[in-house]
Motif scaffolding. Sequence first.
Motif, PDB file in Angstrom:
ATOM      1  N   GLN A 176       0.830  -1.208   0.000  1.00  0.00           N
ATOM      2  CA  GLN A 176       0.000   0.000   0.000  1.00  0.00           C
ATOM      3  C   GLN A 176       0.863   1.256   0.000  1.00  0.00           C
ATOM      4  OE1 GLN A 176      -2.941  -0.041   3.106  1.00  0.00           O
ATOM      5  NE2 GLN A 176      -3.539  -2.156   2.720  1.00  0.00           N
ATOM      6  N   LEU A 177       1.896   1.275   0.830  1.00  0.00           N
ATOM      7  CA  LEU A 177       2.789   2.444   0.860  1.00  0.00           C
ATOM      8  C   LEU A 177       3.530   2.598  -0.466  1.00  0.00           C
ATOM      9  CD1 LEU A 177       4.299   2.096   4.459  1.00  0.00           C
ATOM     10  CD2 LEU A 177       2.597   3.743   3.677  1.00  0.00           C
ATOM     11  N   TYR A 178       3.934   1.476  -1.061  1.00  0.00           N
ATOM     12  CA  TYR A 178       4.612   1.533  -2.351  1.00  0.00           C
ATOM     13  C   TYR A 178       3.695   2.123  -3.421  1.00  0.00           C
ATOM     14  CZ  TYR A 178       7.326  -0.132  -6.374  1.00  0.00           C
ATOM     15  OH  TYR A 178       8.043  -0.200  -7.534  1.00  0.00           O
ATOM     16  N   PHE A 179       2.452   1.673  -3.467  1.00  0.00           N
ATOM     17  CA  PHE A 179       1.512   2.177  -4.465  1.00  0.00           C
ATOM     18  C   PHE A 179       1.231   3.663  -4.258  1.00  0.00           C
ATOM     19  CE2 PHE A 179      -2.925   2.975  -5.732  1.00  0.00           C
ATOM     20  CZ  PHE A 179      -2.823   2.678  -7.077  1.00  0.00           C
ATOM     21  N   GLU A 180       1.072   4.069  -3.030  1.00  0.00           N
ATOM     22  CA  GLU A 180       0.808   5.483  -2.758  1.00  0.00           C
ATOM     23  C   GLU A 180       2.002   6.353  -3.158  1.00  0.00           C
ATOM     24  OE1 GLU A 180      -0.149   5.670   1.352  1.00  0.00           O
ATOM     25  OE2 GLU A 180      -2.082   4.633   1.145  1.00  0.00           O
ATOM     26  N   LYS A 181       3.214   5.871  -2.907  1.00  0.00           N
ATOM     27  CA  LYS A 181       4.397   6.654  -3.255  1.00  0.00           C
ATOM     28  C   LYS A 181       4.555   6.765  -4.766  1.00  0.00           C
ATOM     29  CE  LYS A 181       8.057   8.872  -1.876  1.00  0.00           C
ATOM     30  NZ  LYS A 181       7.933  10.116  -1.088  1.00  0.00           N
ATOM     31  N   ILE A 182       4.322   5.666  -5.500  1.00  0.00           N
ATOM     32  CA  ILE A 182       4.458   5.704  -6.953  1.00  0.00           C
ATOM     33  C   ILE A 182       3.412   6.636  -7.568  1.00  0.00           C
ATOM     34  CG2 ILE A 182       4.277   4.329  -9.061  1.00  0.00           C
ATOM     35  CD1 ILE A 182       6.845   3.819  -7.595  1.00  0.00           C
ATOM     36  N   THR A 183       2.178   6.543  -7.125  1.00  0.00           N
ATOM     37  CA  THR A 183       1.124   7.412  -7.671  1.00  0.00           C
ATOM     38  C   THR A 183       1.395   8.877  -7.352  1.00  0.00           C
ATOM     39  OG1 THR A 183      -0.179   6.941  -5.678  1.00  0.00           O
ATOM     40  CG2 THR A 183      -0.620   5.608  -7.631  1.00  0.00           C
ATOM     41  N   GLU A 184       1.919   9.147  -6.168  1.00  0.00           N
ATOM     42  CA  GLU A 184       2.229  10.541  -5.808  1.00  0.00           C
ATOM     43  C   GLU A 184       3.324  11.098  -6.699  1.00  0.00           C
ATOM     44  OE1 GLU A 184       4.040  13.086  -2.029  1.00  0.00           O
ATOM     45  OE2 GLU A 184       3.634  10.933  -1.838  1.00  0.00           O
ATOM     46  N   LEU A 185       4.382  10.302  -6.937  1.00  0.00           N
ATOM     47  CA  LEU A 185       5.457  10.766  -7.810  1.00  0.00           C
ATOM     48  C   LEU A 185       4.970  10.946  -9.240  1.00  0.00           C
ATOM     49  CD1 LEU A 185       8.409   8.525  -6.556  1.00  0.00           C
ATOM     50  CD2 LEU A 185       8.141  10.980  -6.209  1.00  0.00           C
ATOM     51  N   THR A 186       4.101  10.072  -9.708  1.00  0.00           N
ATOM     52  CA  THR A 186       3.616  10.163 -11.091  1.00  0.00           C
ATOM     53  C   THR A 186       2.763  11.408 -11.300  1.00  0.00           C
ATOM     54  OG1 THR A 186       3.596   7.741 -11.175  1.00  0.00           O
ATOM     55  CG2 THR A 186       2.394   8.905 -12.889  1.00  0.00           C
ATOM     56  N   VAL A 187       1.974  11.745 -10.337  1.00  0.00           N
ATOM     57  CA  VAL A 187       1.035  12.857 -10.505  1.00  0.00           C
ATOM     58  C   VAL A 187       1.708  14.205 -10.305  1.00  0.00           C
ATOM     59  CG1 VAL A 187      -1.067  13.901  -9.566  1.00  0.00           C
ATOM     60  CG2 VAL A 187      -0.950  11.434  -9.901  1.00  0.00           C
ATOM     61  N   SER A 188       2.554  14.313  -9.300  1.00  0.00           N
ATOM     62  CA  SER A 188       3.037  15.641  -8.915  1.00  0.00           C
ATOM     63  C   SER A 188       4.533  15.859  -9.113  1.00  0.00           C
ATOM     64  CB  SER A 188       2.689  15.908  -7.437  1.00  0.00           C
ATOM     65  OG  SER A 188       3.271  14.908  -6.612  1.00  0.00           O
TER      66      SER A 188
END
Length: 534
Positions: A176-188
């Motif tokens: 879950q933390l990995y997915f949240e970190k990847i999505t955050e980097l991709t978006v912003s």
Amino acid sequence: MSIVPKETIEVIAQSIGINNLSPDVSLALAPDVEYRMREIMQEAIKCMRHSRRTTLTADDVDSALNLRNVEPIYGFASGDPLRFKRAVGHKDLYYIDDKDIDFKDVIEAPLPKAPLDTSVVCHWLAIDGVQPAIPENAPVEVIAPPSDGKKYDRKEDGLPVDIKLPIKHVLSRELQLYFEKITELTVSRSDTVLFKEALESLATDSGLHPLVPYFTCFIADEVSRGLNDFSLLFAMMRVVRSLLQNPHIHIEPYLHQLMPSVITCLVAKRLGNRFSDNHWELRDFTASLVSSICKRYGHVYSNLQTRVTKTLLHAFLDPKRAMTQHYGAVQGLAALGCNVVRLLILPNLESYLQLLEPEMLMEKQKNEMKRHEAWRVYGALLRASGRCLYDRLKVFPAFPSPPAHALWKTNGRIVTATQNKRKASMELDQQPPQKKVASDGPKGVVPINSLPSATMATGDSNMGPSSSGHVNDESKLGATIKEKGDKRALKMSAILAQAWKDDLNSGQFLFSLFELFGESIFSFIPVPEMSMFL
């Protein structure tokens, strides 16, 4: 000392009618009885283990007796474990408690239910996420969680039974933390070095397969609502490429969710809302992505490339689409290979260029942006056609190069000769000094072909009887050279015939492209093939 006491032997003897068995015989039979018992029990344990069981049953003992060609024991075929009771007054004597059954009760008892035949029945668990109300599926009230979080039912005998309810698949905290970190980097933060490291992690790390459905939903949602954000779309396509490169991920079941997002980034009317957004680069990147998907998973989904090709061809031939959409369609078709270009683009090229030409002229198209887009499409068509022409010309056979020549250095100029002639000249060098090839006098060139004949014509006595041998050797050498030359000429003529036969169609193809694109098409022709046509 046997573990079987002699008293047991005497009891067994009395049960079969032997009443006067001597104690010495009983003592001698006890070890043999123990050996036989151990042998039977070892075979029974083997039968139990081959049956994948951990409880020894009477059937295993019967099987062991059959293996030893001994008649099995009758009356112990029950599957339930046997219950032994100790005899009153005897410490080591046990017996099986057999109940007396009345035949009247057995006859009047109801018949048991007939066993069902073994069969396989298929039914739908869910259709489009909705569970059908059929007897094979559990009822809705069973699936719904009860108020206290537990569900109990009762058997026919009144005992409570705990029903386990279906639960959702839960990701670990780390994923879950990995997915949240990847999505955050991709978006912003898609322009940072950390995002590049995240892409490398997506392309190499194992154990990410549970996150694939979450990434596909994330990509589809962000692409559908972020068509005006160029950097976000490019980051999404880079995430898709990293997922495709990961060898530990089986992404085939999720291609039907990824392909709409990828095709959107290829043939969408507008990608980004600023003039500085280089959406042409995004379309080129997505075209290479579509090509890699079709090449890698085309054997898994036989209609994958067909559906993609139909979608791109429809966007290319639709005159109502924007030039940016035509560019993406042309780039996607060109990335799929030269066969796709030859079968789908080239037959429609002339009519399309007739519609494209007015958009390229300043007199007819005043809008500079649309004129630039038209020239972009023209360049894409030129590259696709040029690569197809280059691929067509590559099939020409390579022309044989002339043979390597030997070099002689004298006091004069350099003399060239073939290897066989050089061998003959080396024999001449072994003659007396006055017969050498080059002298120390005036500089000049000595004709090599005239050396053997000139030497024989001198009539030198040093040649002796070996002169006739030299004549035969020279004649054989000349015949061999002539034969090799004939074979080489035949091979050269066959190669040239095939080359010009293939060149006939290629020349017509080049002429048709020259009429459409002019001299710009010449840049895609290699230099050797260009010299053929010129």
